[in-house]
Design an enzyme around this catalytic site. Structure first.
Site, short mmCIF file in Angstrom:
data_model
loop_
_atom_site.label_atom_id
_atom_site.label_comp_id
_atom_site.label_asym_id
_atom_site.label_seq_id
_atom_site.Cartn_x
_atom_site.Cartn_y
_atom_site.Cartn_z
N ASP A 51 0.86 -1.15 -0.05
CA ASP A 51 -0.09 -0.08 0.05
C ASP A 51 0.87 1.24 -0.03
OD1 ASP A 51 -2.16 -1.49 -0.19
OD2 ASP A 51 -3.22 -0.65 1.67
N ASN A 95 -4.74 -2.02 -4.55
CA ASN A 95 -5.76 -2.08 -3.82
C ASN A 95 -5.80 -1.27 -2.44
OD1 ASN A 95 -8.39 -2.86 -3.17
ND2 ASN A 95 -8.18 -4.92 -2.68
N ASP A 318 -11.44 -2.33 10.99
CA ASP A 318 -10.24 -3.21 10.55
C ASP A 318 -10.05 -4.30 11.72
OD1 ASP A 318 -10.27 -1.81 8.36
OD2 ASP A 318 -8.46 -1.09 8.57
N GLU A 346 -11.37 -5.29 1.17
CA GLU A 346 -10.71 -5.87 0.19
C GLU A 346 -11.35 -7.09 -0.52
OE1 GLU A 346 -9.59 -4.27 2.41
OE2 GLU A 346 -7.43 -3.87 2.65
N HIS A 391 -5.39 -9.45 3.28
CA HIS A 391 -4.40 -9.37 4.22
C HIS A 391 -5.05 -9.95 5.66
CE1 HIS A 391 -4.65 -4.91 5.17
NE2 HIS A 391 -5.95 -5.38 4.46
N ARG A 392 -6.12 -9.26 5.89
CA ARG A 392 -6.63 -9.38 7.34
C ARG A 392 -7.30 -10.61 7.30
NH1 ARG A 392 -5.43 -4.88 9.30
NH2 ARG A 392 -5.62 -3.03 8.13
N LYS A 417 0.03 -6.48 1.76
CA LYS A 417 -0.76 -5.31 1.60
C LYS A 417 -0.47 -4.09 2.58
CE LYS A 417 -5.29 -3.16 0.82
NZ LYS A 417 -5.62 -2.21 1.50
O1 S3P Z 1 -8.45 6.37 6.37
C1 S3P Z 1 -8.18 5.14 6.66
O2 S3P Z 1 -6.86 5.22 6.86
C2 S3P Z 1 -8.78 4.11 6.64
C3 S3P Z 1 -9.98 4.07 6.88
C4 S3P Z 1 -11.07 2.84 6.99
O3 S3P Z 1 -11.90 2.71 5.81
P1 S3P Z 1 -13.20 3.21 5.75
O4 S3P Z 1 -13.62 4.59 6.01
O5 S3P Z 1 -13.84 2.82 4.41
O6 S3P Z 1 -14.27 2.37 6.60
C5 S3P Z 1 -10.29 1.56 7.31
O7 S3P Z 1 -10.81 0.44 7.03
C6 S3P Z 1 -9.14 1.55 6.30
O8 S3P Z 1 -8.19 0.49 6.39
C7 S3P Z 1 -8.13 2.81 6.51
C1 PEP Z 2 -9.78 -1.67 4.50
C2 PEP Z 2 -8.51 -1.71 4.35
O1 PEP Z 2 -7.87 -1.17 3.42
P1 PEP Z 2 -7.82 0.10 2.56
O2 PEP Z 2 -6.96 1.12 3.00
O3 PEP Z 2 -7.65 -0.44 1.02
O4 PEP Z 2 -9.28 0.56 2.38
C3 PEP Z 2 -7.83 -2.43 5.37
O5 PEP Z 2 -6.57 -2.54 5.54
O6 PEP Z 2 -8.43 -3.21 6.20
#
Ligand code: S3P
Ligand code: PEP
Length: 431
Positions: A51, A95, A318, A346, A391-392, A417
């Site tokens: 990422d 992703n 998460d 994901e 990944h999770r 990821k």
């Molecule tokens: O802003 C961020 O860093 C994130 C927000 C969350 O997503 P959502 O806002 O879509 O729930 C989380 O699930 C993602 O892993 C990271």
């Molecule tokens: C939802 C996740 O990732 P993303 O930043 O791609 O939304 C995650 O890391 O669980």
């Protein structure tokens, strides 16, 4: 890791201390802020994973200079003090939601011709609410595939003097984060209003906290509106990235499942990440948690089983996946609520979690926005777990082996990821 699967033997327990990799959410925000800011930023302990790699690569393509100090995870980013100098680029963002959503907003306002694409699953993850919001500002964004989804094509914005923009908050908080991060590029004060209930709020707190470190203090009016001043980003000189609080959840859970004592280093009481509150949920399940400024520790103490819980998990989407695994070791049915966003991550995480938990013997009920997990009398040994390029899913199901049953995890490389070294670190604490 390119192996098809990893076989985890039945472990007797878990014990030990883990230094966490950098926070994905902080790493990708800091990279973008450092890129847009005036001045050079030293970024210390950046996450090294898929990422962040796509974010670094995209910034390079957009004309942002950065270098990595050899043998370290420390970077120097030369801020451009405004919009991206390269006016034409095609960006591949894998992703990585954090890279895709924030760069979409920044590129849409940056006055260039850009294409943003990702892996096939990214093209199934909605982005319409963000596109609707930047269009109100005059952004010229087109969908190259299905309306409402990536890939996106952008032409130079015809910026309108609007003082207010509205973004929906019910599908992902990353749209609001993207607009907030990009708003200082407009060079005038703008009010960002949130339409409907905002989910995953603690991630917006991370955004506001880091914007402030880069000199832009947003005025927050509850969760309804945010006033971004006409102030440019300025480098704070250096930023140290905290350990990843979502990654911490696996090792804290390991301490509880494995009846040992585990400790994570890199996040603690002073963390700006909402996922540290996973520790509160773990405490409600009966684990003993200790916090230091920069560490968290977990052990099961005298309880021999965890307690089932019924929890609204909207604030920890998460880390809540880890609770679904802990539910296998609880004394009744655990219900995790308000997690509709799992369906657009994901993979469809509610469906995936339900399918795979059943393989180890759990009784699972899923709804549009909840999951209920009842543990089996005895876990099924030697289950073969599919991970859906998530990944999770892989990291969560590794924990089952700590309950004394062997398990096979398919496609273990998907942890790249956010946590490429996960399997080595996990083996270090499994007993
Ligand atoms: O802003 C961020 O860093 C994130 C927000 C969350 O997503 P959502 O806002 O879509 O729930 C989380 O699930 C993602 O892993 C990271
Ligand atoms: C939802 C996740 O990732 P993303 O930043 O791609 O939304 C995650 O890391 O669980």
């Amino acid at each position: 890791m390119s192996a098809e699967y990893i076989d985890l033997p039945a472990a007797k327990g878990a014990r030990g201390s883990v230094r966490l990799p950098g926070s994905k959410s902080i790493s990708n925000r800091v990279l973008l802020l450092a890129a847009l800011a005036e001045g050079t930023t030293e970024v210390k302990a950046l996450l090294d994973s898929d990422d962040t790699r796509v974010m670094l690569e995209a910034l390079k393509q957009l004309g942002v200079g950065w270098s990595r100090r050899e043998g370290s995870d420390d970077y120097r980013v030369a801020g451009i003090g405004g919009v991206f100098p390269v006016k034409q680029a095609e960006l591949f963002l894998g992703n990585a939601g954090t890279a895709f959503r924030s760069l979409s907003a920044a590129c849409a306002l940056a006055g260039g011709d850009y294409v943003l694409k990702g892996v096939p699953r990214m093209h199934e993850r909605p982005i319409g609410d963000l596109v609707d919001a930047v269009r109100q500002l005059g952004a010229q964004v087109e969908y190259l595939g299905n309306a409402g989804f990536p890939p996106l094509k952008m032409a130079p914005a015809v910026l309108e003097e609007v003082a207010e923009v509205t973004v929906k908050g019910s599908v992902s908080s990353q749209y609001l984060t993207g607009i907030l991060l990009a708003a200082p590029l407009l060079g005038r004060e703008v009010t960002v209003k949130v339409d409907g209930e905002l989910i995953s709020k603690p991630y917006v707190e991370i955004t506001l906290n880091l914007m402030k470190r880069f000199g832009v203090t947003v005025q927050k009016n509850g969760w309804e509106s945010f006033v971004v001043p006409a102030v440019k980003y300025k480098s704070p000189g250096s930023v140290e990235v905290e350990g990843d609080a979502s990654s911490a959840s696996y090792f804290l859970a390991a301490g509880a499942i494995g009846h040992g004592q585990t400790r994570v280093e890199g996040v603690g009481r002073n963390s700006i990440q909402g996922d540290v509150r996973f520790a509160e949920a773990l405490a409600r399940m009966g684990a003993e948690i200790d916090f230091g400024a920069n560490w968290i520790q977990c052990r099961l103490g005298c309880a021999d089983k965890l307690h089932a819980i019924d929890l609204d998990c909207n604030h920890i989407p998460d880390a809540a996946m880890t609770l679904a695994i802990l539910a296998l070791f609880a004394d009744g049915t655990t219900t995790l609520r308000n997690i509709a966003s799992w369906r657009v991550k994901e993979t469809d995480r509610i469906a995936a979690m339900a399918t795979e938990l059943r393989k180890v013997g759990a009784t699972v009920e899923e709804g549009a926005d909840y999951i209920k997990v009842t543990p089996p009398a005895k876990l099924v040994a030697n289950a073969v777990i599919d991970t859906y390029d998530d990944h999770r899913m892989a990291m969560c199901f590794s924990l089952v082996s700590l309950g004394g049953v062997a398990i096979r995890i398919n496609d273990p490389g998907c942890t790249a990821k956010t946590f490429p070294t996960y399997w080595d670190v996990f083996k270090g604490i499994a007993q």
